[in-house]
Design a protein around this motif. Structure first.
Motif, mmCIF file in Angstrom:
data_model
loop_
_atom_site.group_PDB
_atom_site.id
_atom_site.type_symbol
_atom_site.label_atom_id
_atom_site.label_comp_id
_atom_site.label_asym_id
_atom_site.label_seq_id
_atom_site.Cartn_x
_atom_site.Cartn_y
_atom_site.Cartn_z
ATOM 1 N N GLU A 31 0.863 -1.171 0.000
ATOM 2 C CA GLU A 31 0.000 0.000 0.000
ATOM 3 C C GLU A 31 0.905 1.227 0.000
ATOM 4 O OE1 GLU A 31 -3.607 0.599 0.365
ATOM 5 O OE2 GLU A 31 -3.354 -1.246 -0.778
ATOM 6 N N LEU A 32 1.211 1.703 -1.173
ATOM 7 C CA LEU A 32 2.133 2.835 -1.254
ATOM 8 C C LEU A 32 1.452 4.084 -0.705
ATOM 9 C CD1 LEU A 32 3.732 2.446 -4.783
ATOM 10 C CD2 LEU A 32 4.458 1.495 -2.639
ATOM 11 N N PRO A 33 2.254 5.061 -0.271
ATOM 12 C CA PRO A 33 1.677 6.322 0.186
ATOM 13 C C PRO A 33 0.984 7.053 -0.968
ATOM 14 C CG PRO A 33 3.978 6.154 0.819
ATOM 15 C CD PRO A 33 3.708 5.038 -0.110
ATOM 16 N N ILE A 34 0.070 7.920 -0.608
ATOM 17 C CA ILE A 34 -0.673 8.699 -1.591
ATOM 18 C C ILE A 34 0.002 10.062 -1.744
ATOM 19 C CG2 ILE A 34 -2.912 9.693 -2.141
ATOM 20 C CD1 ILE A 34 -3.188 6.783 -1.906
ATOM 21 N N ALA A 35 0.151 10.510 -2.968
ATOM 22 C CA ALA A 35 0.735 11.832 -3.176
ATOM 23 C C ALA A 35 0.113 12.463 -4.409
ATOM 24 C CB ALA A 35 2.242 11.733 -3.336
ATOM 25 N N THR A 36 0.074 13.774 -4.426
ATOM 26 C CA THR A 36 -0.466 14.483 -5.588
ATOM 27 C C THR A 36 0.630 14.980 -6.510
ATOM 28 O OG1 THR A 36 -0.529 16.444 -4.207
ATOM 29 C CG2 THR A 36 -2.585 15.267 -4.501
ATOM 30 N N VAL A 119 4.965 6.294 -5.166
ATOM 31 C CA VAL A 119 3.690 6.674 -4.566
ATOM 32 C C VAL A 119 2.558 6.338 -5.524
ATOM 33 C CG1 VAL A 119 4.594 8.541 -3.149
ATOM 34 C CG2 VAL A 119 3.901 9.021 -5.478
ATOM 35 N N TYR A 120 1.364 6.310 -4.973
ATOM 36 C CA TYR A 120 0.165 6.218 -5.798
ATOM 37 C C TYR A 120 -0.422 7.603 -5.932
ATOM 38 C CZ TYR A 120 -0.082 1.137 -5.543
ATOM 39 O OH TYR A 120 0.159 -0.191 -5.658
ATOM 40 N N GLU A 121 -1.037 7.826 -7.071
ATOM 41 C CA GLU A 121 -1.737 9.082 -7.247
ATOM 42 C C GLU A 121 -3.051 9.028 -6.466
ATOM 43 O OE1 GLU A 121 -2.521 10.114 -11.341
ATOM 44 O OE2 GLU A 121 -1.204 11.831 -10.948
ATOM 45 N N GLU B 42 2.287 3.399 -10.600
ATOM 46 C CA GLU B 42 3.123 3.988 -9.566
ATOM 47 C C GLU B 42 3.814 5.223 -10.111
ATOM 48 O OE1 GLU B 42 5.798 1.178 -7.886
ATOM 49 O OE2 GLU B 42 4.184 -0.203 -7.375
ATOM 50 N N LYS B 43 3.698 6.301 -9.367
ATOM 51 C CA LYS B 43 4.400 7.523 -9.739
ATOM 52 C C LYS B 43 5.604 7.646 -8.824
ATOM 53 C CE LYS B 43 1.301 9.019 -12.701
ATOM 54 N NZ LYS B 43 0.323 10.081 -12.547
ATOM 55 N N SER B 44 6.525 8.521 -9.192
ATOM 56 C CA SER B 44 7.628 8.735 -8.267
ATOM 57 C C SER B 44 7.617 10.157 -7.749
ATOM 58 C CB SER B 44 8.969 8.407 -8.920
ATOM 59 O OG SER B 44 9.048 8.995 -10.180
ATOM 60 N N LEU B 45 7.839 10.239 -6.470
ATOM 61 C CA LEU B 45 7.877 11.524 -5.784
ATOM 62 C C LEU B 45 9.341 11.883 -5.621
ATOM 63 C CD1 LEU B 45 6.019 13.597 -4.417
ATOM 64 C CD2 LEU B 45 6.364 12.358 -2.312
ATOM 65 N N ALA B 136 4.106 11.008 6.856
ATOM 66 C CA ALA B 136 5.286 11.838 6.595
ATOM 67 C C ALA B 136 5.324 12.239 5.128
ATOM 68 C CB ALA B 136 6.552 11.082 6.981
ATOM 69 N N ILE B 137 5.012 11.284 4.254
ATOM 70 C CA ILE B 137 5.080 11.567 2.824
ATOM 71 C C ILE B 137 3.932 12.458 2.406
ATOM 72 C CG2 ILE B 137 4.898 10.438 0.563
ATOM 73 C CD1 ILE B 137 6.738 8.299 1.729
ATOM 74 N N ARG B 138 2.808 12.363 3.112
ATOM 75 C CA ARG B 138 1.684 13.255 2.818
ATOM 76 C C ARG B 138 2.082 14.719 3.036
ATOM 77 N NH1 ARG B 138 -3.488 11.546 2.975
ATOM 78 N NH2 ARG B 138 -3.099 9.943 4.501
ATOM 79 N N VAL B 139 2.791 14.976 4.136
ATOM 80 C CA VAL B 139 3.230 16.346 4.416
ATOM 81 C C VAL B 139 4.291 16.778 3.401
ATOM 82 C CG1 VAL B 139 4.313 17.836 6.128
ATOM 83 C CG2 VAL B 139 2.703 16.094 6.849
ATOM 84 N N TYR B 140 5.189 15.873 3.113
ATOM 85 C CA TYR B 140 6.243 16.137 2.128
ATOM 86 C C TYR B 140 5.631 16.511 0.776
ATOM 87 C CZ TYR B 140 10.494 15.117 -0.553
ATOM 88 O OH TYR B 140 11.583 15.198 -1.367
ATOM 89 N N ASP B 141 4.660 15.706 0.384
ATOM 90 C CA ASP B 141 3.980 15.936 -0.891
ATOM 91 C C ASP B 141 3.220 17.254 -0.872
ATOM 92 O OD1 ASP B 141 2.629 15.193 -3.406
ATOM 93 O OD2 ASP B 141 0.877 15.011 -2.120
#
Lengths: 125, 156
Positions: A31-36, A119-121, B42-45, B136-141
């Motif tokens: 379950e990858l983190p979600i990011a925009t 991450v997942y979108e 999958e995207k990359s941050l 943590a990654i949510r805040v980073y993003d």
């Protein structure tokens, strides 16, 4: 003639599909983190993927290993690829941050400056 | 070869019309099922450039030290801590430069306000050990999505 062409086409499609599926199953389900702000990755620079499972286990190419061995693997890869090496972190979103922090530190110590997260979108649930 | 479908026996007629169509429809069905990818893409941050290794050896500093030229700006330090009883239902609580922030929304507004003035203010994200990585990654993003060019996750 026609039935043979039918069958041949069906076989072609079947093999196309099965090879596609085989490619997809390279990775453990996480379950990858979600990011925009995520972007698709088209770079062909050498990349080392490190997976961090939800319980904090590290995996490199399917093998579970302790953090010290992760460090040695990164070092071994930097010997081959040098400064071009990138590290891709596939982490579960439930993993405790201490495991990620420790991994980031090791990347910095080994001199890998390009670290990125898979991450997942965001999408409608 | 039969040239007309207006046959007296209507049943065999409709069969002979339908069969190739069903063949094609099934083939299309299989094709689209196959090409549709059921796996989420999958995207990359991408992360900001981390510090040179010699900057870390000097102490237990965060791994991502801001590059030279940014050091005259005061950093924004976002601390993330786990909490169980929050009215908003979030599982973590935030602190910005030591000051508690009640929700991610407020934090987004505050950071957005700072970034509107200068987008190169270093933002250092310091999650506690037991904070889920996703938070943590949510805040980073969030910081990156607001246009920050210097977000750093603490390595420890």
């Amino acid at each position: 003639m026609t039935p043979m062409i039918d069958v041949t086409f069906l076989l072609i499609i079947f093999f196309l599909v099965s090879s596609h599926l085989a490619k997809q199953e390279n990775f453990t389900k996480l379950e990858l983190p979600i990011a925009t702000a995520g972007t698709p990755d088209f770079s062909d620079r050498p990349t080392l993927t490190i997976q961090v499972l939800a319980d904090g286990e590290y995996q490199i190419s399917g093998q579970t290993m302790p953090l010290d061995q992760v460090r040695r693997s990164i070092l071994a890869r930097t010997k081959i690829d040098g400064a071009k090496l990138r590290v891709r972190i596939r982490t579960d979103r439930q993993t405790d941050y201490e495991h990620i922090g420790a991994l980031l530190k090791i990347c910095a110590i080994t001199g890998v400056t390009d670290v990125f997260f898979a991450v997942y979108e965001e999408r409608m649930q | 070869m039969r040239t007309t479908y207006s046959n007296r026996s209507s049943r065999s007629s409709i069969d002979s019309v339908m069969t190739p169509m069903i063949d094609v429809v099934f083939l299309l069905l299989v094709f689209f099922l196959a090409t549709a990818s059921f796996q989420r893409q999958e995207k990359s941050l991408t992360s900001a450039v981390a510090a040179a290794p010699d900057a870390i050896r000097q102490g237990n500093q965060p791994e991502d030290k801001p590059p030279a030229g940014l050091t005259d700006l005061s950093d924004v330090i976002v601390e993330i801590r786990r909490s169980n009883n929050k009215p908003s239902g979030e599982s973590v609580e935030y602190k910005m430069n030591g000051e508690p922030i009640e929700s991610l929304k407020t934090l987004t507004q505050r950071i957005g306000g700072i970034l509107k003035i200068r987008s190169d203010v270093p933002i250092v994200i310091h999650p506690d050990n037991n904070v889920p990585a996703g938070e943590a990654i949510r805040v980073y993003d969030m910081a990156r999505a607001n246009g920050s060019v210097a977000v750093f996750l603490v390595g420890k």
